[in-house]
Design an enzyme around this catalytic site. Sequence first.
Site, PDB file in Angstrom:
ATOM      1  N   ARG A   1       0.857  -1.193   0.000  1.00 20.96           N
ATOM      2  CA  ARG A   1       0.000   0.000   0.000  1.00 20.96           C
ATOM      3  C   ARG A   1       0.888   1.236   0.000  1.00 20.96           C
ATOM      4  NH1 ARG A   1       1.742   1.887   3.952  1.00 20.96           N
ATOM      5  NH2 ARG A   1       0.576   3.823   3.705  1.00 20.96           N
ATOM      6  N   GLY A   2       0.247   2.413  -0.137  1.00 19.17           N
ATOM      7  CA  GLY A   2       1.012   3.649  -0.277  1.00 19.17           C
ATOM      8  C   GLY A   2       1.192   3.914  -1.767  1.00 19.17           C
TER       9      GLY A   2
ATOM     10  N   ARG B   1      -6.890  -0.168  -7.117  1.00 17.12           N
ATOM     11  CA  ARG B   1      -7.223   0.923  -6.172  1.00 17.12           C
ATOM     12  C   ARG B   1      -7.320   2.209  -6.996  1.00 17.12           C
ATOM     13  NH1 ARG B   1      -4.237   1.341  -0.573  1.00 17.12           N
ATOM     14  NH2 ARG B   1      -6.179   2.380  -0.037  1.00 17.12           N
TER      15      ARG B   1
ATOM     16  N   ASP C   1      -1.782  10.956  -2.334  1.00 16.26           N
ATOM     17  CA  ASP C   1      -2.116   9.890  -3.296  1.00 16.26           C
ATOM     18  C   ASP C   1      -2.401  10.436  -4.680  1.00 16.26           C
ATOM     19  OD1 ASP C   1      -2.814   8.714  -0.501  1.00 16.26           O
ATOM     20  OD2 ASP C   1      -2.555   7.034  -1.877  1.00 16.26           O
TER      21      ASP C   1
ATOM     22  N   ASN D   1      -5.270  12.549   0.198  1.00 15.33           N
ATOM     23  CA  ASN D   1      -4.423  11.687   1.033  1.00 15.33           C
ATOM     24  C   ASN D   1      -5.350  10.930   1.982  1.00 15.33           C
ATOM     25  OD1 ASN D   1      -1.732  10.826   1.807  1.00 15.33           O
ATOM     26  ND2 ASN D   1      -2.047  11.927   3.727  1.00 15.33           N
ATOM     27  N   LYS D   2      -4.775  10.062   2.785  1.00 14.48           N
ATOM     28  CA  LYS D   2      -5.569   9.240   3.702  1.00 14.48           C
ATOM     29  C   LYS D   2      -6.596  10.084   4.455  1.00 14.48           C
ATOM     30  CE  LYS D   2      -5.609   5.772   4.064  1.00 14.48           C
ATOM     31  NZ  LYS D   2      -6.648   4.974   3.359  1.00 14.48           N
TER      32      LYS D   2
HETATM   33  O1  MRU Z   1      -4.717   3.505   2.029  1.00 17.08           O
HETATM   34  P1  MRU Z   1      -3.237   3.676   2.074  1.00 17.08           P
HETATM   35  O2  MRU Z   1      -2.606   3.159   3.315  1.00 17.08           O
HETATM   36  O3  MRU Z   1      -2.563   3.140   0.828  1.00 17.08           O
HETATM   37  O4  MRU Z   1      -3.044   5.239   2.076  1.00 17.08           O
HETATM   38  C1  MRU Z   1      -1.746   5.756   2.044  1.00 17.08           C
HETATM   39  C2  MRU Z   1      -1.675   7.193   2.156  1.00 17.08           C
HETATM   40  O5  MRU Z   1      -2.643   7.906   2.216  1.00 17.08           O
HETATM   41  C3  MRU Z   1      -0.305   7.767   2.092  1.00 17.08           C
HETATM   42  O6  MRU Z   1      -0.224   8.926   2.860  1.00 17.08           O
HETATM   43  C4  MRU Z   1      -0.043   8.115   0.634  1.00 17.08           C
HETATM   44  O7  MRU Z   1      -0.165   6.983  -0.170  1.00 17.08           O
HETATM   45  C5  MRU Z   1       1.254   8.728   0.439  1.00 17.08           C
HETATM   46  S1  MRU Z   1       2.475   7.486   0.383  1.00 17.08           S
HETATM   47  C6  MRU Z   1       3.995   8.076   0.355  1.00 17.08           C
END
Ligand code: MRU
Length: 367
Positions: A51-52, A92, A246, A256-257
């Site tokens: 993830r990320g 995703r 993201d 972002n998250k």
């Molecule tokens: O749902 P996730 O855990 O993939 O979400 C990740 C994030 O929101 C991170 O902050 C984002 O991907 C930046 S990663 C360097």
Amino acid sequence: MKVNSKHYHTVWYEDGTLKIIDQTKLPHAFVIKELHSVKDVITAIEIMEVRGAPAIGVTGAFGVWLASKEALAVKDFEPAFDKAVKEIRAARPTAVNLAWAVDRAAQAVKAEPQLEKKVQAALATAQLVTNEELESCKQIGLQGVKLIEEIAQKKNGRPVNIMTHCNAGWLACVDYGTATAPIYEACERGLKVHVWVSETRPRSQGFNLTAFELGQHCVPHTLLVDNAAGILMQRGLVDLVIVGCDRASRTCDAANKVGTYLKALAARDNGVPFYVALPSSSVDWSIGDGVKEIEIEERNTEEVLRVTGLGQKGIESVLVAPSTAKAINFGFDVTPSRLVTGFILERGICPATEEGLLKLFPEKRRE
Ligand code: MRU
């Protein structure tokens, strides 16, 4: 980055095999998983073993390599390949890095006229994307550390308190991280830092992943529940917020998250600088209004209704709401650019405006 003093990447290719650190097992177990098929790649991205934004982009590009191998084994290469690429791309929807990296690898495959050389073209592109993302994150660290140095000068030897959100660390990238890259660089330079790590419900990437990473690198940090971010800022306990991204619009709205937006609001109310760190692969130049146009992933509501952690019998999931309750689970939110102090990119730090971004990426200017 190091785990038990050994250097790892989050995603890597070794002896003909694609490998990842399984992030669903952290911090309780360190498990390396091999992905052998397109199906493995899609599942790993969907259930967030990997993830990320940058990490799923790189994994997706290697997925295209697997797709080309699988398509070679059937009679008609093109339809089988196209179908697999479409499915990987859709695993995703919010992080644009996935579509960006998958498209690049798929284009390399299409551009290679010889059927038997297509697999090699995909692999070479996936490796190129990996190295580019690595280098971008390293540069984000070198750029972003300037902000920490500036604040450190005013703190008379007291630590710079940095708040982040979710995990925008090396686990979310191939190495270094985005939001954490300046923090690791500051530590390298002997600057005193302390990181506020918020839980990041529903999947707790802050506690499970960011705290794990920072702990492995001996970076001082303290955990808090998401709802405590505001009071820490009100009490002057946060010098700087750095979050990942993201997908950003060309006008610098940043997805972002989920919960990032609330931190940005609290930061603005309390005069705390709020920066978004991202590689340019996270910028979607086709989008003008991020709040209206960025697709927000909605995930299974079981993630909200249940909490996962280490129990008597290993990793367990427990129900924390009435069994009849309904829930909603947006994976991300969009912070409007007006709440963002600046963007930290591989080419430099810019104000969160279209003009600011275009000064760093003049090749993206429209005629
Ligand atoms: O749902 P996730 O855990 O993939 O979400 C990740 C994030 O929101 C991170 O902050 C984002 O991907 C930046 S990663 C360097």
